[in-house]
Design an enzyme around this catalytic site. Structure first.
Site, short mmCIF file in Angstrom:
data_model
loop_
_atom_site.label_atom_id
_atom_site.label_comp_id
_atom_site.label_asym_id
_atom_site.label_seq_id
_atom_site.Cartn_x
_atom_site.Cartn_y
_atom_site.Cartn_z
N HIS A 77 0.82 -1.21 0.00
CA HIS A 77 0.00 0.00 0.00
C HIS A 77 0.86 1.26 0.00
O HIS A 77 0.56 2.24 -0.69
CB HIS A 77 -0.94 0.00 1.20
CG HIS A 77 -1.83 -1.20 1.24
ND1 HIS A 77 -2.47 -1.61 2.38
CD2 HIS A 77 -2.17 -2.09 0.28
CE1 HIS A 77 -3.18 -2.70 2.12
NE2 HIS A 77 -3.00 -3.02 0.85
N HIS A 217 -9.97 -1.54 -3.57
CA HIS A 217 -8.82 -1.92 -2.77
C HIS A 217 -7.93 -2.91 -3.51
O HIS A 217 -6.70 -2.88 -3.37
CB HIS A 217 -9.24 -2.50 -1.42
CG HIS A 217 -8.06 -2.81 -0.56
ND1 HIS A 217 -7.40 -1.84 0.15
CD2 HIS A 217 -7.36 -3.95 -0.36
CE1 HIS A 217 -6.37 -2.37 0.78
NE2 HIS A 217 -6.32 -3.66 0.49
N ASP A 221 -3.91 -2.70 -4.21
CA ASP A 221 -2.93 -3.78 -4.02
C ASP A 221 -2.11 -4.01 -5.28
O ASP A 221 -0.89 -4.18 -5.24
CB ASP A 221 -3.64 -5.08 -3.64
CG ASP A 221 -4.06 -5.13 -2.18
OD1 ASP A 221 -3.56 -4.31 -1.40
OD2 ASP A 221 -4.88 -5.99 -1.84
N HIS A 244 -2.12 -11.04 -4.31
CA HIS A 244 -0.71 -10.68 -4.17
C HIS A 244 0.23 -11.67 -4.85
O HIS A 244 1.22 -11.28 -5.48
CB HIS A 244 -0.33 -10.60 -2.69
CG HIS A 244 -0.95 -9.45 -1.97
ND1 HIS A 244 -0.79 -8.14 -2.36
CD2 HIS A 244 -1.75 -9.41 -0.87
CE1 HIS A 244 -1.46 -7.34 -1.54
NE2 HIS A 244 -2.04 -8.09 -0.62
#
Length: 287
Positions: A77, A217, A221, A244
């Site tokens: 972030h 969001h 990421d 991720h």
């Protein structure tokens, strides 16, 4: 010689590590040209970890970096904030293994421009980059949950759009998963103050900041993980249920496929000037 910029002055904050639950002192400090983004662990004798894909470490609900047995966790972030509002060189000092909630500011001139598509698929998870004149992200998510089935969003990422449309979007989790995460030493600093929690019949938080805050969001990421490439990207990033692990695998693939991109100077009209009288940013980003 390509112009570069750093922060006007040092910015500091104190926050909580999402997974460790530890209090963290963090400072962003100006750095010289060609320094890049480096994390310095002041609690371990000032050892530094450059923010590059070559130092990628564990991926467990967050992105970590490690070098010479020194690690720093949950970097995505902060990296998203730095690269999206444009930072070339900055020293990130912290006295704990995990980055707390915060953001930063500045602007680069050198970009990695996509000229041929690059893609990875892993089952129903997909991520790709296509040629574009701007950095644009299209992200879609899908969950087997009555409150969160499908969401999709496309955004052209600029300093303004990142600050207004992406940075405020909080991480999210499902109430049924919280206890399992904590039993595994994760989310120890998580709360309704820095995460959206979905129960079986509703959202435990008072309200969402955006109707599609969840997919926004995920865009945050992806931007942070892609920053590990080492250059801001000019291209259209398209992802579906990536996460991720796939984001960071893709960052490695980008650097390997040298025929698919070239390093270019940004046209002067696309460069965002450093704001005059830069203010200390409020800790707006939630892990």
């Amino acid at each position: 010689m390509d112009a570069q910029r750093t922060l006007r002055r040092q910015i500091s904050c104190v926050g909580i590590g999402l997974h460790s639950g530890n209090k963290v002192n963090l400072s962003l400090k100006p750095a010289p040209a060609d320094f890049g983004v480096r994390f310095r662990r002041t609690d371990l004798g000032d050892h530094e970890v450059p923010a590059t894909v070559h130092n990628l470490a564990g991926i467990q609900l967050a992105t970590g970096l490690s070098r010479n047995e020194v690690s720093v966790e949950t970097v995505e972030h902060l990296l998203a904030a730095l690269t999206s509002v444009g930072v070339d060189n900055v020293l990130v000092e912290l006295n704990s293994p995990e980055v707390p909630i915060m953001d930063g500011s500045a602007a680069p001139f050198i970009y990695l421009k996509i000229v041929r598509p690059i893609a990875i698929s892993r089952g129903d998870k997909r991520i790709a980059l296509y040629p574009s004149d701007h950095f644009k992200v299209t992200y879609s998510i899908s969950y087997d949950h009555p409150l969160l089935r499908h969401q999709s969003r496309t955004l052209t990422i600029t300093e303004e759009s990142f600050v207004e449309d992406v940075a405020p979007a909080r991480t999210f989790t499902f109430l049924k998963d919280v206890e399992v995460m904590r039993q595994n030493g994760l989310a120890l600093g998580g709360s309704l103050e820095n995460a959206i929690v979905l129960g079986e019949t509703g959202i435990l938080n008072n309200a969402l900041r955006f109707e599609d805050e969840f997919v926004r969001h995920k865009i945050l990421d992806a931007i942070g993980d892609l920053a590990l490439v080492g250059y801001p990207v000019i291209g259209h990033l398209v992802a579906h249920r990536a996460g991720h692990a796939l984001h960071t695998e893709f960052a490695t693939k980008i650097l390997e496929e040298t025929h698919s991109w070239r390093v270019v100077e940004a046209p002067i009209e696309t460069v965002v000037p450093l704001p005059v009288g830069l203010k200390d940013p409020a800790p707006r980003l939630a892990n």
